[in-house]
Design an enzyme around this catalytic site. Structure first.
Site, short mmCIF file in Angstrom:
data_model
loop_
_atom_site.label_atom_id
_atom_site.label_comp_id
_atom_site.label_asym_id
_atom_site.label_seq_id
_atom_site.Cartn_x
_atom_site.Cartn_y
_atom_site.Cartn_z
N HIS A 117 -4.14 33.02 -15.67
CA HIS A 117 -3.84 33.81 -14.49
C HIS A 117 -2.69 33.29 -13.65
O HIS A 117 -2.28 33.92 -12.69
CB HIS A 117 -5.08 33.93 -13.58
C1 UD1 Z 1 -5.80 32.88 -6.51
C2 UD1 Z 1 -5.37 31.48 -6.09
C3 UD1 Z 1 -5.41 30.55 -7.30
C4 UD1 Z 1 -6.75 30.62 -8.00
C5 UD1 Z 1 -7.04 32.06 -8.36
C6 UD1 Z 1 -8.37 32.23 -9.09
C7 UD1 Z 1 -3.73 31.33 -4.25
C8 UD1 Z 1 -2.31 31.06 -3.94
N1 UD1 Z 1 -4.02 31.46 -5.57
O1 UD1 Z 1 -4.79 33.37 -7.39
O2 UD1 Z 1 -5.17 29.23 -6.85
O3 UD1 Z 1 -6.72 29.80 -9.14
O4 UD1 Z 1 -7.06 32.82 -7.16
O5 UD1 Z 1 -8.62 33.55 -9.40
O6 UD1 Z 1 -4.53 31.43 -3.36
N2 UD1 Z 1 -7.19 40.95 -7.50
C9 UD1 Z 1 -8.15 41.89 -7.75
N3 UD1 Z 1 -9.39 41.67 -7.26
C10 UD1 Z 1 -9.72 40.54 -6.57
C11 UD1 Z 1 -8.73 39.59 -6.33
C12 UD1 Z 1 -7.46 39.80 -6.82
O7 UD1 Z 1 -7.91 42.92 -8.36
O8 UD1 Z 1 -10.90 40.38 -6.18
C13 UD1 Z 1 -5.83 41.20 -8.04
C14 UD1 Z 1 -4.90 41.77 -7.02
O9 UD1 Z 1 -4.14 42.75 -7.64
C15 UD1 Z 1 -3.98 40.62 -6.66
C16 UD1 Z 1 -4.03 39.74 -7.90
O10 UD1 Z 1 -5.30 39.98 -8.49
O11 UD1 Z 1 -2.69 41.00 -6.34
C17 UD1 Z 1 -3.90 38.30 -7.57
O12 UD1 Z 1 -4.90 37.89 -6.62
P1 UD1 Z 1 -4.60 36.72 -5.55
O13 UD1 Z 1 -5.81 36.32 -4.83
O14 UD1 Z 1 -3.42 37.10 -4.76
O15 UD1 Z 1 -4.13 35.50 -6.45
P2 UD1 Z 1 -4.72 34.92 -7.76
O16 UD1 Z 1 -3.66 35.09 -8.78
O17 UD1 Z 1 -6.09 35.43 -8.06
#
Ligand code: UD1
Length: 381
Positions: A208
């Site tokens: 991820h």
């Molecule tokens: C975040 C953390 C990372 C952790 C990871 C675990 C930061 C900078 N990064 O990264 O350290 O290892 O979580 O998962 O805080 N999304 C969904 N549903 C959700 C959450 C996210 O669909 O419940 C999608 C959204 O489109 C979003 C993307 O996933 O844009 C990324 O989510 P985000 O929380 O921004 O960062 P992660 O890549 O998950």
């Protein structure tokens, strides 16, 4: 002692659960704040259920956005909660945007409210400032009164940044508390059987990191490697929402024809799947630790790791960088040849009792107790 505990994203939930339980056992008041950085049922609710987490006292509902907007939203919504609760401690865990955002708010309100900040998982460093998590770690440590480290290798990192050793306490790895506590229930689930794979005869993949999944060439290289791995062993790949979205956008999902992709798994399901696997390939920090505790060979799909103890232990190796299909495949073959090590308490402090040590460290350094670092922080040191 009143302790406000912050959780925001998936890798936070298994770290706060044992801390909340240990605080309750010691008769302290705990307040749980969920920032809502992760919000999907599969990324959040499933973890609350599996880990027996209480309903959050406050849900900030920030959701997904750019780093700046997400961090700012957490700050704006957390400030009134912190004022209302006025705890003795704000406990933040890990390295996600919510960790830094809440630390910043608490640091600014610290003189007024007298609250202190404790960082669980302090001192880990990748040295790679392109990673948002590295920025979050370094700044959170700088803002914290009490730095609770998961492994001894964190201490020289903090010393090199001029952090007063009196503020640093080795407590061990709280994530392993959750792992050991949930392992019997996870094994009983027998997820390998549900998925139709044979225990000890399949690989598990997670991916991820933006550096791997937001770049079409990097993602394509990893997918190419997975197809080769799938020629040797069944591959199970729970897809993070970000990874699924990017793979669709780049038209790469069809390239995983031989790989078994699934939706994100709950905590127990994932532990069950990993526990039964022969090899794990991942860019997650938590899985590098969990495989080490379980004695499972791991290939880390990153240029460097902030968890070198997992490499020193012999379970984890970095894949050759930059990632290429052949290099990742060779690393997989090497891991398979290494095989499983005896599981158990392999690293000091990864023993299932870190949360007790965290609760004790908080009580010892609670307001009223002398805390060497607080003076330096107040003096702007
Ligand atoms: C975040 C953390 C990372 C952790 C990871 C675990 C930061 C900078 N990064 O990264 O350290 O290892 O979580 O998962 O805080 N999304 C969904 N549903 C959700 C959450 C996210 O669909 O419940 C999608 C959204 O489109 C979003 C993307 O996933 O844009 C990324 O989510 P985000 O929380 O921004 O960062 P992660 O890549 O998950």
């Amino acid at each position: 002692m009143k302790v406000l505990v912050v959780a925001g994203a998936r890798p936070n939930f298994m770290k706060v659960a044992p801390v909340l339980a240990a605080l309750a056992r010691e008769g302290h008041r705990a307040v749980l704040v969920h920032t809502g950085q992760h919000y999907d049922a599969s990324m959040s609710d499933a973890f609350f259920a599996d880990l027996g987490l209480p309903q959050p006292d406050h849900h900030l509902g920030v959701g997904s956005a750019s780093h700046a907007v997400q961090t700012a939203r957490v700050m704006e919504t957390f400030e009134p909660v912190l004022r209302e609760e006025a705890p003795d401690w704000v406990v933040v865990v890990g390295d996600v945007n919510s960790t830094l955002a809440c630390s910043l708010v608490a640091a600014k309100l610290r003189p007024e409210l007298g609250c202190r900040i404790a960082h669980v998982e302090a001192g880990l460093r990748s040295g790679d400032w392109r990673m948002p998590e590295e920025v979050n770690r370094v700044l959170t440590d700088r803002l914290s009164d009490l730095l609770l480290t998961p492994s001894r290798d964190a201490h020289p990192n903090l010393a090199a940044e001029g952090i007063d050793p009196a503020r640093v306490v080795f407590v061990g790895n709280v994530m392993i508390d959750s792992l050991f506590a949930q392992l019997p229930a996870a094994r009983a689930l027998d997820v390998p059987r549900t998925l139709g794979v044979e225990r000890g005869r399949y690989a598990v993949v997670t991916l991820h990191r933006p550096s791997n999944v937001d770049d079409a060439d990097a993602l394509s290289a990893v997918f190419g490697a997975l197809e080769k791995v799938a020629g040797d062993l069944p591959v199970v790949f729970p897809l993070h929402p970000r990874t699924r979205a990017r793979a669709e956008e780049f038209g790469l999902l069809d390239g995983l024809a031989r790989v078994r992709t699934t939706l994100p798994l709950g905590y127990r399901e994932m532990v069950s799947l990993v526990d039964g696997s022969a090899v794990v390939l991942t860019d997650s920090g938590g899985l590098q630790e969990e495989t080490t505790a379980l004695g499972i060979p791991c290939v880390t799909l990153r240029e460097q790791t902030e968890r070198p103890v997992t490499v020193a232990q012999g379970t984890n190796r970095l894949a050759p960088w930059p990632l290429a299909a052949d290099g990742v495949y060779r690393a997989f073959r090497g891991a398979l040849a290494r095989g499983r090590c005896a599981a158990g308490s392999v690293v000091e402090g990864w023993d299932g009792h870190a949360a007790e040590r965290i609760a004790a460290a908080l009580a010892e350094a609670a307001p009223g107790a002398a805390l060497a670092g607080a003076g330096a922080a107040a003096a702007g040191g």
